[in-house]
Design an enzyme around this catalytic site. Structure first.
Site, PDB file in Angstrom:
ATOM      1  N   GLU A  64      72.272  44.829  23.020  1.00  0.00           N
ATOM      2  CA  GLU A  64      71.536  45.979  22.500  1.00  0.00           C
ATOM      3  C   GLU A  64      70.103  45.645  22.097  1.00  0.00           C
ATOM      4  O   GLU A  64      69.220  46.493  22.211  1.00  0.00           O
ATOM      5  CB  GLU A  64      72.276  46.561  21.289  1.00  0.00           C
ATOM      6  CG  GLU A  64      73.676  47.072  21.578  1.00  0.00           C
ATOM      7  CD  GLU A  64      73.669  48.281  22.498  1.00  0.00           C
ATOM      8  OE1 GLU A  64      72.715  49.077  22.430  1.00  0.00           O
ATOM      9  OE2 GLU A  64      74.616  48.416  23.290  1.00  0.00           O
TER      10      GLU A  64
ATOM     11  N   ASP B 223      65.923  57.104  27.493  1.00  0.00           N
ATOM     12  CA  ASP B 223      67.196  57.295  28.182  1.00  0.00           C
ATOM     13  C   ASP B 223      67.772  58.690  27.984  1.00  0.00           C
ATOM     14  O   ASP B 223      68.929  58.948  28.317  1.00  0.00           O
ATOM     15  CB  ASP B 223      68.218  56.241  27.726  1.00  0.00           C
ATOM     16  CG  ASP B 223      68.610  56.385  26.261  1.00  0.00           C
ATOM     17  OD1 ASP B 223      67.940  57.147  25.526  1.00  0.00           O
ATOM     18  OD2 ASP B 223      69.587  55.719  25.848  1.00  0.00           O
TER      19      ASP B 223
ATOM     20  N   THR C 280      66.679  55.922  19.285  1.00  0.00           N
ATOM     21  CA  THR C 280      67.797  54.984  19.171  1.00  0.00           C
ATOM     22  C   THR C 280      67.450  54.020  18.053  1.00  0.00           C
ATOM     23  O   THR C 280      66.332  53.512  18.001  1.00  0.00           O
ATOM     24  CB  THR C 280      68.000  54.219  20.496  1.00  0.00           C
ATOM     25  OG1 THR C 280      68.368  55.157  21.508  1.00  0.00           O
ATOM     26  CG2 THR C 280      69.066  53.164  20.361  1.00  0.00           C
TER      27      THR C 280
END
Length: 280
Positions: A65, A83, A88
């Site tokens: 990640e 994305d 995020t």
């Protein structure tokens, strides 16, 4: 959830999976391994919820990640990686577009009303299901980093990681009769794909694997089952450009499985997105 920021993401906005709000419940049809007549299995060994094993799991996921084993440095992490999931952030890639970031900030506000992120709750509810930053910019990323200095916010991230991702995957892994590696394989899958109803979700990856093999709890061979699950996971990853680099399976989890390391014992060596990692 998402691949590491350094992974190839693609430029197209992507359909959002239904994730985050649901947690995985163990399959009610699963029988205990002993009752199923399973033979040697790592399931009787220490589970992934053992503190030392959980620390290993956090590091391996962080390698994918965040391209780092230092998972505790990621509480403050936040960016839009393009994305289609909006921002995020944090130790598990909470996303403004998939609901788990909203759940996190709601929980944080329950335990600490008036925190620096509470004012963004209306905006987070509005952008849920989209990649929009409406009502979040320009100060949300700054305030997220500020909140990450608060021990209560770090605890809130830990709480939501465990509630939504870690605990459900470990429960299902134990119900399926798989050991520490298998529980980790489940965890990494639910981190990336969530456990919603879309075809690439954790539960449907598992259902796809069941068409090819049986878990140890149903008398199957553990290695054969995990290979079938990883095959289904790779299929799911290839359904979305942002997840189409499957190295976190091919050069990490499959490496451990080929070595027969069903208990995820150290030392561990693997690669993700071309980067090499080691835990001694």
């Amino acid at each position: 959830m998402m691949p590491a920021a350094g992974a190839l993401l693609g430029s197209a906005l992507l359909a959002l999976p239904v994730t985050a709000h649901a947690t995985a419940a163990p399959d009610p049809a699963v029988r205990p391994a002993a009752a199923a007549g399973a033979t040697t299995t790592a399931a009787a060994a220490t589970g992934l919820d053992d503190p030392a094993k959980k620390e290993i799991a956090m590091k391996i996921v962080s390698s994918a990640e965040n391209s780092s084993l230092d998972w505790k440095a990621q509480y403050k992490y936040i960016e839009d990686i393009g994305d289609g999931r909006g921002y995020t952030a944090g130790i598990i890639g909470f996303c403004s577009g998939t609901g788990d970031m909203l759940d996190l900030v709601e929980h944080y506000t329950q335990v600490k009303p008036g925190n620096v992120l509470a004012k963004y709750l209306p905006a987070l509810r509005d952008v849920d299901g989209s990649d929009s930053h409406a009502g979040l910019d320009p100060n949300f990323t700054r305030d997220w980093a500020k909140a990450a200095r608060d021990a209560e916010f770090r605890k809130a991230q830990d709480h939501e990681r465990d509630r939504v991702y870690f605990n459900p995957s470990v429960r299902q892994g134990k119900a399926d009769g798989v050991g520490v590696l298998g529980q980790f394989i489940y965890y990494d899958a639910i981190v990336m794909h969530g456990d919603g109803t879309d075809p690439a979700s954790f539960r449907n990856i598992r259902k796809r694997a069941l068409s090819k093999a049986e878990p140890p709890s149903r008398g199957g061979n553990e290695t054969a089952w995990l290979n079938a699950f990883l095959d289904a996971r790779v299929w799911a990853m290839k359904q979305e450009e942002a997840h189409s680099d499957t190295s976190r399976v091919d050069t990490a989890q499959r490496v451990f499985l080929r070595k027969g390391n069903l208990n995820l014992n150290t030392p561990l060596d693997w690669k993700v997105y071309g980067d090499s990692f080691h835990i001694g």
